[in-house]
Design an enzyme around this catalytic site. Structure first.
Site, PDB file in Angstrom:
ATOM      1  CG  ASP A 364      45.922   5.575 -61.015  1.00 16.58           C
ATOM      2  OD1 ASP A 364      45.378   6.145 -61.974  1.00 16.58           O
ATOM      3  OD2 ASP A 364      45.300   5.236 -59.990  1.00 16.58           O
ATOM      4  CD  GLU A 491      38.276  10.466 -62.988  1.00 19.66           C
ATOM      5  OE1 GLU A 491      37.440   9.910 -62.256  1.00 19.66           O
ATOM      6  OE2 GLU A 491      39.089   9.837 -63.699  1.00 19.66           O
TER       7      GLU A 491
HETATM    8  C1  BGC Z   1      40.602   9.065 -60.113  1.00 14.82           C
HETATM    9  C2  BGC Z   1      41.490   8.884 -61.310  1.00 14.82           C
HETATM   10  C3  BGC Z   1      42.247   7.587 -61.166  1.00 14.82           C
HETATM   11  C4  BGC Z   1      41.319   6.431 -60.942  1.00 14.82           C
HETATM   12  C5  BGC Z   1      42.050   5.125 -60.662  1.00 14.82           C
HETATM   13  C6  BGC Z   1      39.710   7.849 -59.958  1.00 14.82           C
HETATM   14  O1  BGC Z   1      38.942   7.977 -58.798  1.00 14.82           O
HETATM   15  O2  BGC Z   1      39.790  10.218 -60.227  1.00 14.82           O
HETATM   16  O3  BGC Z   1      42.381   9.968 -61.393  1.00 14.82           O
HETATM   17  O4  BGC Z   1      43.021   7.352 -62.286  1.00 14.82           O
HETATM   18  O5  BGC Z   1      40.521   6.701 -59.822  1.00 14.82           O
HETATM   19  O6  BGC Z   1      42.805   5.202 -59.519  1.00 14.82           O
END
Ligand code: BGC
Length: 773
Positions: A364, A491
């Site tokens: 992020d 994800e």
């Molecule tokens: C996202 C990731 C992110 C993480 C922390 C997750 O829900 O899929 O891309 O790095 O949250 O914000």
């Protein structure tokens, strides 16, 4: 969670009633921080409302406890130890008693209530008129700030005026060390699995005005001193007390109607993560004594000055849309409150406002948050990169654990540099973290040309991390360079071959590493020799990087004419969106991961993110087709998604979509659209709002080191203005209907293009206007 609707004001959020239903959420929204200390917005007197409606937390960025990760079924190389941000002693507590009654908004009657978080002063001000069950009325005004000048310090001025009450009044200042973290339950986004107290007391100290608790973490071995100093506006004798880990000073005074008293409280936190344990006590005393001598007003003015300077460089104005203007400023302010700036800490997914994601730092930072700081406050951007350099030794260690004989692999999520992702398919498998970090260094170099950083740290990070690609990748029978078994940004799809984003970013990374090697060899040979020796670089490696990059497999589907998210994505069954009830989102809380992985369904921008980061590698038609395809299969269950869709929508000419996605991002926390802001703000989405304006509506891109703009104006807005630091210059971009004005605010010159036309701002011509369709 129920929420307030705040009046749409540009520079603050204002709450005019007290409500237990929105309390938990308000604690996040009204949180204060300075990149180190984070105080949730809970009132000084504490909160006696129903369970599950409050988390009275205090956090220190980068201060953590560690615990072994328990796997029912272990496997080699899984992350072993988790680190999580601790809820540290509550030092802001102030109790008020009128005779035998305690000031508590859940008893008696709240006659009037207002709480304001002001983005220009940095003050959280609460003004309450309250009548006790026995009819005693007081006005309480508290002003709270967490110093931007001194990361260890916060201050509260707590004024009490009796409105009709004559009698004894008690003020009690508390320092409460008996605190614990929240338990996560079934939602992986909430917090840590730990329950019970994590800090144990080893000492305490108290005087009439001063309290200090000396505590230690069990496993991470840190010492923490939390301390307070107080000043009362009227003469009164303090009675000190200690109950377990709770230290108090209490003052009794007689008041009559119309009389006021102010308790000013200064709080500090010092830990052995920053200093030798022996220094913590004198540092605490020194900081608090200096603050007390200066007084609340002086601290308040310094805070205002710091923020005036920040807004002078960072302010984004949106005219004609009050809701967005408020969201924008709120987000910028919270980012500043969240970001670590000492080179040893970073910015966590929730800043220092809550325990969500355990205070971990993710990609992020580099991909979402970094641009905001780079173009608004570049010195902070550099600190974020310094943090990654500090983590290089651990990244090397992790690479060895992952069977790479050379190179460095950064952790997917961490505080102190160790891999903390307990679920590797959506964690360690996201090898793109390495390329994300390299990308931020590339962007940093293009914007600052900070050669000192490159030689000192950047080159080594980029080259060490590039080695991982030649380590995990291999050439297939057609001679294409393939990267197998990784997870891309999305994800909802895990452990795939040739994730487009990963491969394309690895290609960028490998080429960047090779050009750094070539550049340093030619221009700074002795520095290059030093770095090469430190990482035992073979002379042939840069050529190997170039080769892999040039033969990189970038999946493309010729029938659909789109970039395939990975080798198998497009052959999977499309998720049955039509028959998925609304309450089943986010999918991650309602379906086993395997069920999700088996389908074409995205949690967040993946290919679409590549369209932004590697913008010049795609035609506009490519972008439009990719956008159309992936939009139809994306849930935006991650808060990192809608800002990216907004930017690409703006680029391909979908103005309404650009606006709608932007709206979702800009007020994501203020409107709690993801329903979990009570666990902390979403810092990536907050920074995504800045990108939405600059990259989205203004079409800003940096390509091959050159700055470009291609502005548009959403029809809902009258005009908008933002600023960009680039190559020692600060410029302002002001967009109004059909016309844009570029203005040089600092520096001597700046070159860029507007819709393809070259423009040079100079001291003699610091302002230029152009029209756009
Ligand atoms: C996202 C990731 C992110 C993480 C922390 C997750 O829900 O899929 O891309 O790095 O949250 O914000």
């Amino acid at each position: 969670m129920q929420q307030h609707t705040y009046p749409l004001e540009a520079w603050c959020i204002r709450e005019t009633s007290f409500d237990t239903a929105s309390h938990f959420l308000d604690e996040t929204l009204f949180a204060l921080g300075n990149g180190y200390i984070g105080l949730r917005g809970t009132g000084e007197e504490g909160y006696s409302g129903p369970a599950g409606t409050s988390l009275d937390g205090t956090y220190l960025n980068g201060f953590y406890e560690s615990e072994p990760i328990q796997y029912p079924e272990a496997a080699y190389g899984l992350a072993k130890v988790n680190q999580f941000m601790l809820n540290v002693p509550n030092a802001k507590g102030i109790e008020l008693r009128l005779g035998d009654e305690r000031f508590d908004l859940l008893t008696g009657t709240v006659q009037s209530y207002e709480r304001v978080l002001d983005f220009r002063t940095g003050l959280l001000t609460r003004t309450v008129e309250w009548t006790s069950p026995q009819g005693r009325s007081v006005r309480v005004r508290s002003r709270r700030m967490v110093s931007f000048e001194n990361k260890h310090l916060f201050a509260i001025a707590f004024d009490v005026t009796s409105l009709n009450y004559d009698g004894p009044l008690w003020l009690v200042s508390a320092l409460d060390g008996a605190v614990k973290n929240q338990e996560a339950g079934d939602d992986p986004r909430v917090g840590s699995a730990i329950s019970g107290p994590t800090l144990h007391m080893i000492d305490s100290e108290q005087s009439d005005s001063f309290s200090a608790l000396v505590q230690k973490t069990h496993n991470s071995g840190f010492t923490l001193i939390s301390a307070t100093e107080t000043a009362l506006s009227v003469p009164a004798t303090a009675v000190t007390a200690q109950q377990g880990q709770r230290l108090t000073q209490a003052w009794e005074m007689q008041v009559s109607a119309g009389q006021s008293v102010t308790l000013t409280k200064y709080g500090s936190y010092f830990s052995s993560r920053d200093y030798d344990a022996k220094e913590l006590m004198w540092r605490s005393k020194d900081t608090l004594a200096t603050a007390k001598a200066a007084g609340f007003d002086e601290l308040r003015l310094a805070q205002e000055q710091y923020l005036a300077d920040f807004w002078q460089q960072a302010d984004v104005q949106i005219a004609g849309d009050d809701a967005l203007q408020q969201g924008m400023h709120f987000n910028q302010f919270h980012l500043l409150q969240s970001v670590g700036r000492d080179g040893r800490t970073n910015i966590s997914a929730k800043g220092v406002t809550g325990e969500g994601y355990e205070g971990h730092y993710f990609w992020d930072t580099e991909i979402y948050i970094f641009p905001f700081f780079l173009y608004s406050k570049p010195e902070i951007a550099r600190k974020l990169l310094e943090y990654r350099y500090a983590g290089l030794p651990k990244a090397r260690e992790r690479a060895r654990q992952m069977s790479h004989d050379k190179g460095a692999l950064y952790p997917w999520r961490t505080i102190a540099g160790d891999e903390c992702s307990a679920y590797f398919p959506a964690g360690t498998a996201q090898y793109h973290i390495n390329a994300d970090i390299a990308y931020s260094i590339k962007t940093y170099m293009e914007a600052t040309d900070d050669q000192e950083y490159l030689v000192k740290a950047g080159a080594e990070i980029v080259m060490e991390t590039a080695r991982i690609w030649t380590g995990i990748g291999s050439y297939d029978r057609e001679g294409r360079f393939c990267i197998n078994q990784v997870t891309g940004p999305d994800e909802y799809t895990a452990l795939v071959n040739n994730n487009y984003y990963t491969n394309a970013m690895a290609q960028m990374h490998l080429n960047f590493a090779a050009s750094i090697a070539e550049q340093l060899q030619a221009q700074a040979p002795s520095e290059f020799a030093r770095i090469a020796a430190a990482m035992a670089l073979d002379a042939g490696e840069p050529a190997e990087w170039r080769r892999a990059a040039s033969l990189m497999n970038l999946p493309y589907d010729t029938a659909l004419q789109i970039h395939a998210q990975d080798d198998s994505f497009l052959s999977k069954k499309v998720w049955d969106f039509a028959n998925t009830p609304k309450e089943n989102y986010p999918l991650l809380l309602n379906y086993h991961p395997m069920v999700i992985y088996r389908h074409q369904v995205c949690k967040q921008a993946d290919v679409v993110l590549a369209l932004l980061l590697l913008s010049d590698q795609f035609t506009l038609e490519d972008k439009r087709r990719d956008f159309d395809y992936y939009e139809a299969v994306t849930t935006h269950d991650s808060s990192l998604s809608s800002c990216i869709f907004s930017i690409i929508a703006a680029e391909v000419g979908y103005q309404d979509k650009a606006y709608d996605y932007f709206m979702e991002t800009a007020r994501l926390d203020l409107d709690d659209t993801h329903g979990n802001t009570h666990y902390g703000v979403h810092t990536a989405a907050m920074a995504g709002t800045w990108m939405g304006v600059a990259y989205g509506f203004a079409g800003m891109r940096v390509i091959g080191g050159a700055l470009h703009f291609a502005p548009t104006l959403p029809k809902q807005w009258q005009h908008y203005t933002f600023k960009v630091h680039f190559r020692s210059a600060l410029m302002e971009v002001h967009v109004e209907p059909g016309r844009v004005e570029y203005r040089l605010l600092q520096g001597e010159a700046l070159n860029f293009t507007h819709g393809g036309e070259a423009i040079a701002l100079t001291l003699s011509q610091p302002k230029q206007s152009r029209s756009f369709a």
